[in-house]
Design a protein around this motif. Structure first.
Motif, PDB file in Angstrom:
ATOM      1  N   THR A  51       0.859  -1.181   0.000  1.00 29.09           N
ATOM      2  CA  THR A  51       0.000   0.000   0.000  1.00 29.09           C
ATOM      3  C   THR A  51       0.896   1.233   0.000  1.00 29.09           C
ATOM      4  O   THR A  51       2.112   1.127  -0.133  1.00 29.09           O
ATOM      5  CB  THR A  51      -0.898   0.030   1.252  1.00 29.09           C
ATOM      6  N   ASP A 121      -6.280  -1.800   0.679  1.00 28.50           N
ATOM      7  CA  ASP A 121      -6.308  -0.382   0.992  1.00 28.50           C
ATOM      8  C   ASP A 121      -5.996   0.402  -0.274  1.00 28.50           C
ATOM      9  O   ASP A 121      -6.665   0.235  -1.286  1.00 28.50           O
ATOM     10  CB  ASP A 121      -5.333  -0.100   2.140  1.00 28.50           C
ATOM     11  N   SER A 122      -4.959   1.221  -0.257  1.00 23.49           N
ATOM     12  CA  SER A 122      -4.644   2.083  -1.403  1.00 23.49           C
ATOM     13  C   SER A 122      -4.048   1.316  -2.583  1.00 23.49           C
ATOM     14  O   SER A 122      -3.985   1.856  -3.688  1.00 23.49           O
ATOM     15  CB  SER A 122      -3.679   3.182  -0.956  1.00 23.49           C
ATOM     16  N   THR A 124      -5.406  -1.147  -3.995  1.00 25.24           N
ATOM     17  CA  THR A 124      -6.524  -1.712  -4.743  1.00 25.24           C
ATOM     18  C   THR A 124      -6.525  -1.238  -6.191  1.00 25.24           C
ATOM     19  O   THR A 124      -6.636  -2.032  -7.116  1.00 25.24           O
ATOM     20  CB  THR A 124      -7.863  -1.339  -4.071  1.00 25.24           C
ATOM     21  N   SER A 150      -9.407  -5.435   2.571  1.00 27.94           N
ATOM     22  CA  SER A 150      -9.964  -4.149   2.983  1.00 27.94           C
ATOM     23  C   SER A 150      -9.736  -3.097   1.902  1.00 27.94           C
ATOM     24  O   SER A 150      -9.088  -2.079   2.128  1.00 27.94           O
ATOM     25  CB  SER A 150      -9.360  -3.705   4.318  1.00 27.94           C
ATOM     26  N   ALA A 152      -9.896  -0.151  -0.955  1.00 31.21           N
ATOM     27  CA  ALA A 152     -10.430   1.208  -1.130  1.00 31.21           C
ATOM     28  C   ALA A 152     -10.992   1.262  -2.551  1.00 31.21           C
ATOM     29  O   ALA A 152     -10.283   1.599  -3.491  1.00 31.21           O
ATOM     30  CB  ALA A 152      -9.332   2.239  -0.929  1.00 31.21           C
ATOM     31  N   GLN A 181     -12.902  -8.450   3.776  1.00 34.14           N
ATOM     32  CA  GLN A 181     -13.378  -7.211   4.386  1.00 34.14           C
ATOM     33  C   GLN A 181     -13.791  -7.488   5.829  1.00 34.14           C
ATOM     34  O   GLN A 181     -14.580  -8.393   6.080  1.00 34.14           O
ATOM     35  CB  GLN A 181     -14.595  -6.714   3.587  1.00 34.14           C
ATOM     36  N   ARG A 187     -13.958   0.861   5.923  1.00 32.06           N
ATOM     37  CA  ARG A 187     -14.225   0.622   4.494  1.00 32.06           C
ATOM     38  C   ARG A 187     -15.363  -0.368   4.266  1.00 32.06           C
ATOM     39  O   ARG A 187     -15.619  -0.777   3.160  1.00 32.06           O
ATOM     40  CB  ARG A 187     -12.968   0.133   3.813  1.00 32.06           C
TER      41      ARG A 187
END
Length: 192
Positions: A51, A121-122, A124, A150, A152, A181, A187
């Motif tokens: 991430t 997270d980022s 994704t 999880s 984003a 998730q 999120r």
């Protein structure tokens, strides 16, 4: 002396050590990768993308455990490859064609079993854009799917308090995508 050798042998039995390497993905970029090999596995390899926080030490612990269960796991340090500091927008500078080239090369080095790309997270968007680039270019045979932890999948709302729109790439990928998730988390998708 023999006692200590036996004790150390038991302590380190079954541990999987990383194989550090650099994988060239273009004329001007090589990505540092730590591979945790799983001997004799016929499962697809997993490429784990960091991430915006970069590669975390816990990733190595999990990758070693996955290798013990027969999953060949590769952790790519894209921040080091691009000489980018860790930070909120750092991941925006990763090029999808470079990540796709990394996926294809890992598939080749893993014996053509396919590669599942993992991120959360980022990461994704990076994961999904690389998979989509493979679908558009015809190089998607190396991709077996994605695992998003999880993820984003939406961008910030234009107006505070309004619904946040989905990322367009979330609808543009037709590879199998598995989402992990938590039940309670920021999120989590909630529908009224």
């Amino acid at each position: 002396m023999v006692f200590w050798q036996i004790l150390l042998g038991f302590m380190f039995a079954g541990l999987v050590w990383a194989e550090p390497m650099e994988i060239p993905v273009s004329d001007d970029l090589a990505v540092p990768v730590d591979r945790y090999p799983a001997d004799g596995s016929d499962l697809p390899a997993i490429l784990w993308l960091p991430t915006h926080r970069g590669v975390q030490s816990a990733m190595h612990d999990v990758a070693a455990a996955m290798a013990e269960y027969g999953i060949d796991t590769w952790i790519a340090d894209l921040h080091a490859a691009y000489f980018i500091d860790i930070g909120r927008r750092s991941i925006d500078r990763f090029r999808d064609r470079d990540v796709l080239a990394l996926i294809v090369e890992i598939d080749r080095r893993s014996g053509g079993r396919g590669t599942v790309v993992m991120g959360g997270d980022s990461a994704t968007r990076t994961v999904l854009e690389a998979i989509r680039a493979g679908q558009v270019s015809g190089e998607s045979s190396a991709v077996r799917g994605a695992i998003l932890v999880s993820p984003a999948l939406n961008r910030p709302a234009d107006v505070p308090g309004s619904p946040s729109p989905w990322l367009s790439i979330a609808r543009a990928t037709n590879a199998p995508v598995y989402v992990l998730q938590p039940e309670i988390g920021t999120r989590r998708w909630r529908h009224e």
